[in-house]
Design an enzyme around this catalytic site. Sequence first.
Site, PDB file in Angstrom:
ATOM      1  N   SER A 141       7.121   7.426  -8.658  1.00  0.00           N
ATOM      2  CA  SER A 141       8.048   7.274  -7.534  1.00  0.00           C
ATOM      3  C   SER A 141       7.816   8.362  -6.491  1.00  0.00           C
ATOM      4  CB  SER A 141       9.509   7.309  -8.020  1.00  0.00           C
ATOM      5  OG  SER A 141      10.372   6.834  -7.028  1.00  0.00           O
ATOM      6  N   LYS A 158      11.033   1.426  -2.994  1.00  0.00           N
ATOM      7  CA  LYS A 158       9.572   1.373  -3.206  1.00  0.00           C
ATOM      8  C   LYS A 158       9.124   0.033  -3.774  1.00  0.00           C
ATOM      9  CE  LYS A 158       8.947   6.378  -3.749  1.00  0.00           C
ATOM     10  NZ  LYS A 158      10.329   6.876  -3.857  1.00  0.00           N
ATOM     11  N   SER A 187      15.126   5.093  -4.451  1.00  0.00           N
ATOM     12  CA  SER A 187      13.722   4.709  -4.631  1.00  0.00           C
ATOM     13  C   SER A 187      13.518   3.279  -5.081  1.00  0.00           C
ATOM     14  CB  SER A 187      13.041   5.658  -5.629  1.00  0.00           C
ATOM     15  OG  SER A 187      12.792   6.912  -5.029  1.00  0.00           O
TER      16      SER A 187
END
Length: 485
Positions: free
Chosen positions: A120, A63, A60
């Site tokens: 997230s 992101k 993640s």
Amino acid sequence: MKVRRIQPARFGLFFIAAFWLLVVVPLSAMAAPYAAYVIDARTGKVIHSRNADTRLHPASLTKMMTLYIAFEAIERGQISLDSKVTISKNAASEPPSKLGLRPGQKIALRYLIRAAAVKSANDAATAIGEAIEGSEAKFARRMNRTAKALGMTRTTFKNAHGLTEAGHLSTAHDMTIMGRHLLYDYPEYYNLFSRITADAGMRKVSHTNRRFLASYKGADGIKTGYTRAAGFNLTASAERGSERIIVTVFGGQTTASRNAKVAELMDMGFRRAPSRAPLRKPNAPVYADVENTPSVAPGSTVGGAGKTIRLVGAVKTSKRPQIRPVQEQVVVVATAEQPNATSTILDADITAALREAVETPAPDVPVTLASATPTVRPAIRPKTSAPVRAQTKAVEQEIVTRVSTSGGRHWGVNVGRYPSRFAAEKVLLKTALTEMATLDGSLRKVVRRPQGFDANFLGMTREGADQACRRLAARNVSCFMIGPE
């Protein structure tokens, strides 16, 4: 031949040993590789590096790029924080962590950004990419273009959320670059990464990095990541006094061990970084292939609004508002043959007729004015005792008072107070470029106060100031009107 029987107890020990060799050892051997990178955020100087250029699964941390492009799109007017995004089946079906979006649901972009940055949420990240580019595949292509422009040379993105996918790889070095650009390119949004909780529209969400934020002094971001293939990843930033350190760790074994390692590297960074260092912000991305880079394909929409958008990257000419060209005007000089000729005056508000006769005959001469700067008028020649013409009437002297051209422009707007003159001027220029329609003709002025530097636009009418504030408020820019003193 004598056959020896294996005792049950020994057989059990043999089975456990075999299980360990066949299962446990291979699993430990398959643990995610470790990598780390530490820099002085002010200068970008490397303090520590280990396996920093090894291509690994970013999870993640991806992101960060998704959010960077979202901020970029907002700044360029492609989409706004209040844009309603229609959730697709693809976005709603993403696996956890997720916000719980439903197909067909409409939600403001600001809530998707909060969910992606704080919780997230994978469904929110995919929805952001589809809202900006029309599909996740097109958004991934834009992610790769942006990564290249930022200098992330060993990164390849396949999706907006970071779940494991073949070829979706990055490095500790590249993710540190990404974190530094988020910090300095979009400081107005950076506070998102330090929020312990946030309102995501549907519900309140908690930060995945709240333990590190709470335990490490000065920590204020940035992003966690975890998948089985990646391990426990973290790009973190902390500030103490004038010093700021950014650390990236790939392949942590647990959340606790990863946080402990990041804290150890942070301490190293603060020990080795100089107390004072010049701030050298990273260069803004330069897109070499802008001309062939449509951000949304023809016919695609943003949040169902039916709006076609084109990505405009690095400009070839300055966006600074240009001074309006002065319209050329002709002044006709009266002659003895034309005793009633008139002159055109520069100021449109003053139209006084000139009826002075000039003794020396001369043809009409057009005079072209190169600028709007008033010139000194020639002194009026005294009249002689001899009459010029019998028909010429005596011209009475009249005093002309210049009419105010301000049009009541005694109002202005304030767009915030900032810690330095540079920061205030930067906000004024950025605001002027985004709201040229309402702020055109106003004066940008920075006023120093005991608490900081006020960024003001002055020389506006009351209606213009009110309209500018309403438009800026719609862009989530704080604004209040300044009345005449």
